[in-house]
Scaffold this motif. Structure first.
Motif, short mmCIF file in Angstrom:
data_model
loop_
_atom_site.label_atom_id
_atom_site.label_comp_id
_atom_site.label_asym_id
_atom_site.label_seq_id
_atom_site.Cartn_x
_atom_site.Cartn_y
_atom_site.Cartn_z
N GLY A 561 1.08 -1.14 0.12
CA GLY A 561 0.15 0.11 0.02
C GLY A 561 0.65 1.43 0.09
O GLY A 561 1.72 1.25 0.82
N ASN A 562 -0.12 2.35 -0.54
CA ASN A 562 1.74 2.69 -0.66
C ASN A 562 0.80 4.34 -0.77
O ASN A 562 0.46 5.47 -1.87
N PRO A 563 -0.13 5.37 0.37
CA PRO A 563 -1.20 6.08 -0.23
C PRO A 563 -0.41 7.52 0.18
O PRO A 563 1.51 7.40 0.91
N VAL A 564 -0.58 8.14 -0.03
CA VAL A 564 -0.15 10.05 0.70
C VAL A 564 -0.96 10.08 2.76
O VAL A 564 -2.75 9.95 2.14
N VAL A 565 -0.14 9.92 3.27
CA VAL A 565 -1.80 10.66 4.53
C VAL A 565 -0.83 12.22 4.90
O VAL A 565 0.62 12.06 5.73
N SER A 566 -2.02 12.79 4.97
CA SER A 566 -1.76 14.48 5.49
C SER A 566 -2.23 15.42 6.22
O SER A 566 -3.08 15.24 5.89
N GLY A 567 -1.74 16.19 6.98
CA GLY A 567 -2.84 16.79 7.32
C GLY A 567 -3.85 16.34 7.92
O GLY A 567 -4.59 17.17 8.78
N ASN A 568 -3.36 15.03 8.22
CA ASN A 568 -4.11 14.69 9.64
C ASN A 568 -4.23 14.53 10.87
O ASN A 568 -3.65 14.77 11.74
N HIS A 569 -4.97 14.68 12.21
CA HIS A 569 -5.39 14.22 13.50
C HIS A 569 -5.54 12.82 14.28
O HIS A 569 -6.96 12.65 13.73
N ILE A 570 -5.21 12.23 14.18
CA ILE A 570 -5.16 10.84 14.66
C ILE A 570 -4.80 10.78 15.93
O ILE A 570 -3.47 10.47 16.04
N PHE A 571 -5.85 10.32 16.83
CA PHE A 571 -5.77 10.60 17.96
C PHE A 571 -6.27 9.95 18.17
O PHE A 571 -7.77 9.26 18.80
N GLN A 572 -6.18 8.99 19.99
CA GLN A 572 -6.84 8.06 20.90
C GLN A 572 -7.21 6.66 19.90
O GLN A 572 -8.57 6.48 20.85
N GLY A 573 -6.62 6.71 19.48
CA GLY A 573 -6.34 5.56 19.11
C GLY A 573 -5.88 4.61 20.47
O GLY A 573 -5.06 4.56 21.44
N GLN A 574 -6.69 3.06 20.82
CA GLN A 574 -6.17 2.29 21.25
C GLN A 574 -5.18 1.31 20.95
O GLN A 574 -5.20 0.19 21.69
N ALA A 575 -4.81 1.10 19.84
CA ALA A 575 -3.59 0.63 19.28
C ALA A 575 -2.61 2.23 18.49
O ALA A 575 -2.15 3.14 19.28
N ALA A 576 -1.35 1.50 17.29
CA ALA A 576 -0.76 2.86 16.90
C ALA A 576 -1.88 3.66 16.42
O ALA A 576 -2.97 3.13 16.11
N GLY A 577 -1.37 4.94 16.21
CA GLY A 577 -1.70 5.03 15.62
C GLY A 577 -1.87 5.28 13.52
O GLY A 577 -2.80 4.94 13.42
N ILE A 578 -0.22 5.28 13.31
CA ILE A 578 -0.24 4.92 11.82
C ILE A 578 0.64 3.57 11.92
O ILE A 578 1.37 3.24 12.66
N ALA A 579 0.62 2.40 11.50
CA ALA A 579 1.05 1.89 11.72
C ALA A 579 1.20 0.55 10.02
O ALA A 579 -0.05 0.97 8.68
N ILE A 580 3.15 0.94 10.22
CA ILE A 580 3.14 0.04 8.43
C ILE A 580 3.55 -1.30 8.42
O ILE A 580 4.75 -1.49 8.94
N ASN A 581 3.45 -1.88 7.69
CA ASN A 581 3.58 -3.65 7.92
C ASN A 581 3.99 -4.12 6.68
O ASN A 581 2.97 -3.37 5.96
N GLU A 582 4.64 -5.32 6.65
CA GLU A 582 4.77 -6.05 5.37
C GLU A 582 4.52 -5.02 3.97
O GLU A 582 4.06 -5.69 3.37
N ASN A 583 5.67 -4.99 3.71
CA ASN A 583 6.70 -3.98 3.20
C ASN A 583 5.17 -2.66 2.10
O ASN A 583 5.05 -2.62 1.75
N GLY A 584 4.78 -2.11 3.01
CA GLY A 584 3.58 -1.03 3.13
C GLY A 584 4.95 -0.18 3.22
O GLY A 584 5.97 -0.25 2.98
N ARG A 585 3.62 1.35 2.44
CA ARG A 585 4.82 2.59 2.21
C ARG A 585 4.61 3.64 2.50
O ARG A 585 3.49 3.49 3.52
#
Length: 911
Positions: A561-585
């Motif tokens: 997966g190869n998105p553009v993730v920009s200008g977001n508010h990512i908060f109060q999650g019960q796990a990671a805010g952003i996770a990049i695994n398995e050759n993600g970009r």
């Protein structure tokens, strides 16, 4: 008659008895009468609107408890919409105009039912003329064969909805038709109850029960206040434009609305009228969905800002953070590893927390100090032009937090998204309710649809967009889906903006297989899994969203997966805010990632993103985690006020950390480990169901080549930490316990509660070069036994303990070790080391101390006495040591007449 002759209240009572035509005539009397008539909005106009048998509550079916802004305007819009089917005449030239009015005046009304002119629907349709009205009296009408509509006609059920039922299959063969107040049920021979392939059909206040509506382009459809239940659906093939307004879809066996195929090139007469109706609905702009959710700290997102003011300045202090997180921000004497504590001291080290009258030891002030204020990283410590302190030397965390952009701002800077927001092709669904079924809207094979202010609830999925189709979703609510809320794959695209996507069983949005949507200004929250998942070569632009309180990662990127993730508010999650695994970009920029339970950003198992200019803060664990086989460029981020480490790196990974501010974290600034730490939930994200309804995908065939993945950045073979600032962390600034090589260049490591740098394990070479290690609470650099370390060209200044404590193997070359309270350079144990060309000036204690059976050579160093009362040996070696060579070292004291002038000692840190 003058209005003023009677009280206004009495006039309102009198006028409340007038029918609609008389109210219209009264409006034309004068301005005073018009204002009086308009003032009846909540009384007479409300009665007329709710009493109309051809329409329902204006906010039915999703919000029938809310009143419209104006009942009169709602009735007016309904009246205009019900006349669309009659507007297929030619342009209003003189003769055509006369024909138009004569045709309407001559239309007849036919009654069907027991005791009426006709007892069957087929019989009435055989004699009707163009635009005649057929009134069906209460009853059930069944036809054993397909019925054709060959002339424009209006079919209306008499009485309440449900009293007239049709078990027929109709095929429209005329330009236009209208059906109102009818219940359609499938006949024995077909589930399709109505179909048109070139004309326009208008459906008002109809029910479909277990039946299918079929529209094929260039045919068009306008449905208002209709109900599709018991497995009913609408199937649109190649439609140019169709409009479903305020309809209820429930109990579907498949998708409630299916849009298939690209719009055909041919247009029928109704397209321009439907486009005009679509434009009367607001297409984009500011919305309540873009406001900050209640209960979330204002210190992070801020309130409403005028356009262009996307950065909010707020006062955030360490005390505020302590109150928010419930921990001591400095974590005194944090236990590092197996009984080793950052509270250990060398000879002459003082605890800087002991002060005032209780401090009995004498602190020396350097009478003569080697100039070191202009080292290579001193610009990071200088005050700003406005007099404020820079982040690296400020005792308070950053106070500048960007707000998400509004939708209008996003559209202004993205012409393609602006064009999508204004488009009106395909199927338009607005203010509809989709509930309690399998699927909501399904688009395939270049289909197009526009969804506005709909509610999707209790479905398997809300929207599925595949095979190069285009979806525009504005201000919808997508909730309680058993799988993903919105699913895009196979090169699907579109605009998804200002939606409220929450409480879904899988991801809020699932993007895969080359899909490339634009996702802006949504609320994506309270999901039972991740907020947004991008995998299998999925792309997309995810911008200015609020993603919060999801049970797993806010944004999860994997399988190329190869998105553009920009200008977001990512908060109060019960796990990671952003996770990049398995050759993600992915390009992850300018996000605010805060208050998540696990790492703010988690990179592992081949994940290789670009992480740039993000705010990663106030997390309940580490700021950034680079786990097993993680890669990536981590540049220009502000990582602060996290309860764990600022950045946690596994030695099997290969990241590049450049120009980050890693400050005010509770534990280490940067920790590099070789063992597998029990990071909360490692591998749990991998359990998410990424196969749609059991479908198995061979992802290995979709992975990009290694060369392609890394072509956009410089190649490295050793993890790189360069030009970062690690300040005011609660323990060690840089902590290393690794089996892999590591390069640490040109970093500013200052004012940490523990040591500046601690190397406890380093079987491969760790290179520490041109760093500035300044004013740390326990010492400058500590290297433990059997570690391979090279210190070259560093500035180690004014730390509260020793400058360098070295028990491993390697080199200490060309460093400035000045003003430290303990020993300048202490070499001990069985170290095999070279100490060459360093400048050493301790505040108190020895300059260079060689303790124990050290092997190696100490030569060409310059040692300066800091204070004339400090009589400790500037160069000390244990008398029994025969394996270490001291050669050509210069010792300069205050009483030495050969002490050179200060100008001759200027020495800038080599970079």
């Amino acid at each position: 008659m003058e209005v003023g002759s009677l009280p206004v209240e009495l006039w309102r009572v009198i006028l409340a008895y007038l029918p609609l035509p008389d109210l219209g005539r009264c409006c034309q009397v004068c301005r005073a009468w018009r204002e009086l008539i308009l003032s009846l909005d909540n009384t007479r106009w409300r009665q007329l609107c709710l009493g109309c048998p051809e329409c329902r509550h204006p906010n039915w079916p999703s919000q029938p408890h809310l009143e419209p802004p104006s009942w009169r305007e709602a009735l007016k819009q309904h009246a205009l919409a019900t006349r669309t089917w009659t507007q297929n005449g030619p342009e209003l030239q003189s003769s055509a105009c006369l024909l138009f009015f004569r045709r309407r005046k001559d239309r007849r009304v036919w009654h069907v039912g027991p005791g009426c002119e006709f007892e069957t629907l087929r019989g009435a349709l055989g004699v009707v003329g163009p635009y005649d009205r057929v009134v069906l009296h209460p009853g059930v009408y069944e036809e054993q064969a397909e019925v054709a509509l060959k002339v424009p006609v209006e079919l209306v059920g008499l009485g309440r909805l449900g009293e007239v039922a049709l078990l027929v299959c109709m095929e429209q063969q005329c330009p236009t038709a209208r059906l109102c107040n009818l219940v359609f049920m499938p006949p024995w021979f077909s589930t399709v109850v109505y179909k048109t392939s070139w004309g326009h059909v208008q459906l008002d206040n109809c029910n479909f029960e277990g039946a299918q509506l079929q529209v094929r382009g260039p045919g068009t459809c306008q449905a208002r206040f209709c109900s599709f239940s018991q497995g009913s659906s609408a199937h649109l093939l190649g439609v140019v434009l169709s409009l479903f307004d305020s309809c209820d879809f429930s109990g579907s066996d498949t998708a409630s609305v299916t849009v298939e195929g690209p719009p055909v090139s041919e247009r029928n007469w109704a397209c321009k009228h439907l486009a005009a109706l679509a434009r009367t609905f607001p297409s984009c702009g500011l919305s309540e969905h873009n406001s900050s959710p209640k209960g979330h700290p204002a210190a992070s997102t801020g309130g409403h800002q005028p356009p262009g003011a996307n950065v909010k300045k707020e006062s955030i202090t360490i005390d505020d953070w302590k109150r928010r997180t419930g921990v001591d921000g400095v974590c005194q004497r944090t236990v590092i590893e197996d009984g080793w504590s950052d509270g250990e001291r060398s000879e002459g080290e003082e605890n800087r927390d002991e002060g005032g009258a209780n401090n009995t030891k004498k602190h020396f002030t350097l009478e003569y100090k080697i100039p070191c204020d202009h080292h290579g990283l001193s610009h990071l410590l200088n005050p700003q032009p406005d007099g404020s302190l820079p982040l690296s030397s400020s005792p308070d965390p950053p106070s500048m937090i960007p707000d998400p952009l509004t939708l209008q701002q996003e559209l202004d800077r993205d012409p393609e998204a602006h064009m999508l927001a204004a488009s009106t092709l395909g199927c338009i669904l607005r203010r509809c309710l989709f509930r309690d079924g399998k699927g909501g809207v399904h688009l395939s094979n270049y289909g197009q649809a526009r969804l506005e202010e709909n509610v999707f609830r209790g479905l398997n999925y809300a929207v599925r967009c595949i095979q190069n189709s285009t979806i525009v979703m504005l201000r919808n609510e997508v909730c309680e889906c058993r799988a993903s809320g919105v699913f895009l794959r196979l090169s699907a695209q579109g605009l998804i903006a200002e939606n409220n996507i929450h409480s879904n069983g899988e991801a809020g949005l699932d993007i895969r297989k080359g899909a490339n949507p634009t996702i802006v200004c949504n609320k994506i929250h309270s999901g039972l899994r991740s907020g947004v998942v991008v995998l299998g070569n999925g792309k997309g632009s995810i911008r200015s969203n609020q993603i919060y309180n999801n049970k797993e990662a806010g944004v999860y990127i994997l399988f190329s997966g190869n998105p553009v993730v920009s200008g977001n508010h990512i908060f109060q999650g019960q796990a990671a805010g952003i996770a990049i695994n398995e050759n993600g970009r992915g390009m992850i920029t300018e996000n605010v990632i805060r208050e998540n339970q696990w790492g703010g950003v988690d990179i592992r198992r081949g994940g290789d993103p670009i992480l740039r200019n993000n705010y990663i803060c106030y997390g309940y664990s580490d700021g950034v985690v680079v786990g097993e086989r993680g890669r990536g460029l981590i540049e220009g981020n502000q990582v602060f006020c996290n309860k764990g480490c600022g950045v946690w790196v596994m030695s099997s990974s290969l990241p590049q950390l450049l120009s980050n501010y890693i400050i005010h974290n509770c534990m280490y600034g940067l920790a590099v480990f070789s063992d597998r730490r029990g990071v909360e939930g490692e591998g749990r994200e991998g359990q998410e169901n990424f196969n749609e309804e059991g479908e198995l995908f061979a992802w290995d065939s979709d992975l990009d080549s290694e060369d392609e993945r890394h072509s956009a950045r410089r190649s490295i073979s050793v993890a790189l930490v360069e030009s970062n600032c690690m300040s005011y962390n609660g323990a060690v600034g840089l902590y290393v316990k690794s089996t892999e090589a590591l390069n640490v260049f040109a970093n500013l490591i200052n004012c940490n509660r523990g040591l500046g740098i601690a190397v406890l394990q380093s079987s491969q070479l760790t290179r520490l070069a041109t760093n500035c290690i300044l004013e740390n609470g326990r010492g400058g650099v500590a290297v433990e036994k059997d570690c391979r370390v090279e210190l070259r060209g560093n500035g180690i200044y004014e730390n509260s303990g020793y400058g360098v404590s070295f028990s491993g193997n390697g080199q200490i070359v060309e460093n400035d070790v000045v003003g430290n309270r303990g020993c300048g350079i202490q070499v001990c144990g069985s170290a095999d080391i070279k100490v060459m060309r360093n400048r050493v000036q301790p505040s108190q204690g020895c300059g260079i101390a060689v303790l124990g059976p050290v092997k190696g050579v100490v030569h060409d160093n310059i040692l300066f006495q800091g204070h004339r009362d400090n009589r400790k040996a500037l160069l000390h070696m244990d008398p029994g040591n025969e394996s270490c060579v001291l050669r050509n070292n210069s010792i300069l004291r205050h009483d030495d007449s050969s002490l050179p002038a200060s100008g001759e000692l200027q020495h800038k840190l080599r970079r």
